[in-house]
Design an enzyme around this catalytic site. Sequence first.
Site, PDB file in Angstrom:
ATOM      1  N   CYS A  83       0.822  -1.210   0.000  1.00 19.73           N
ATOM      2  CA  CYS A  83       0.000   0.000   0.000  1.00 19.73           C
ATOM      3  C   CYS A  83       0.861   1.267   0.000  1.00 19.73           C
ATOM      4  CB  CYS A  83      -0.980  -0.051   1.171  1.00 19.73           C
ATOM      5  SG  CYS A  83      -2.401   1.006   0.908  1.00 19.73           S
ATOM      6  N   HIS A 175      -3.280  -5.372   1.804  1.00 18.30           N
ATOM      7  CA  HIS A 175      -2.593  -5.598   3.090  1.00 18.30           C
ATOM      8  C   HIS A 175      -2.693  -7.046   3.561  1.00 18.30           C
ATOM      9  CE1 HIS A 175      -2.116  -1.310   4.198  1.00 18.30           C
ATOM     10  NE2 HIS A 175      -3.236  -1.142   3.516  1.00 18.30           N
ATOM     11  N   GLU A 177      -0.943  -8.375   5.656  1.00 21.73           N
ATOM     12  CA  GLU A 177      -0.618  -8.376   7.101  1.00 21.73           C
ATOM     13  C   GLU A 177      -1.850  -8.116   7.961  1.00 21.73           C
ATOM     14  OE1 GLU A 177      -0.098  -5.985   5.042  1.00 21.73           O
ATOM     15  OE2 GLU A 177      -0.291  -4.037   6.036  1.00 21.73           O
TER      16      GLU A 177
END
Length: 195
Positions: A83, A175, A177
């Site tokens: 991002c 994302h 994560e």
Amino acid sequence: MMEMITIGVLDLQGGVREHLHLLSQISNVRALSVKKKEDFNNLDGLILPGGESTTISKLLNIFELKDIIINLNKEEIPIWGTCAGMILLAKEIAGTSTSHLNLMDIKVKRNAYGNQLASFKSKKVIPKISKKELPLVFIRAPYITNKNKKVKTLLKLDGKIVAAEQDNLLATAFHPELTTDLRVHKYFVNKVKAD
Ligand SMILES: NC(=O)CC[C@H](N)C(=O)O
């Protein structure tokens, strides 16, 4: 015994802990938060997290870290931008003449999904990463509007490139994560090991 590899997560602003948490679940990986110049010694890979690209860029200048990251790239150390991290990697940013690290032959559009779709989730197969769908989380995400031939598209969503790779560089507009799915992190770890 398998050799340990060391992956740094740039710790200036943004989603650092989430990356460290996922990396900590992958065997033979030592995950470090990096922010001081000396922290960047002996890294096998580096993650530039999501957050606010202009803020991270300012902090990179203040802490004099840009040249260090540019040198890691010269040494072909794998670098993954998620991002805002993808925006930092890009050579061009739509609507401005500035760029940050200026490493990857992509042009990105910031906040490309507008207000209504500022955050959304999706699921898609990224053939190079896994045959099964991956969860995708987008938050005020950019996408790639242009690239040159050196850049390989990994995923398009509604016709827009949202994951790409150029040699040692990996960029995702989303994302991984922020999910519990380790597959994209494992893909990056394998890229580091293959390096
Ligand atoms: N989740 C994110 O990293 C958002 C990126 C942010 N919109 C930027 O332009 O830097």
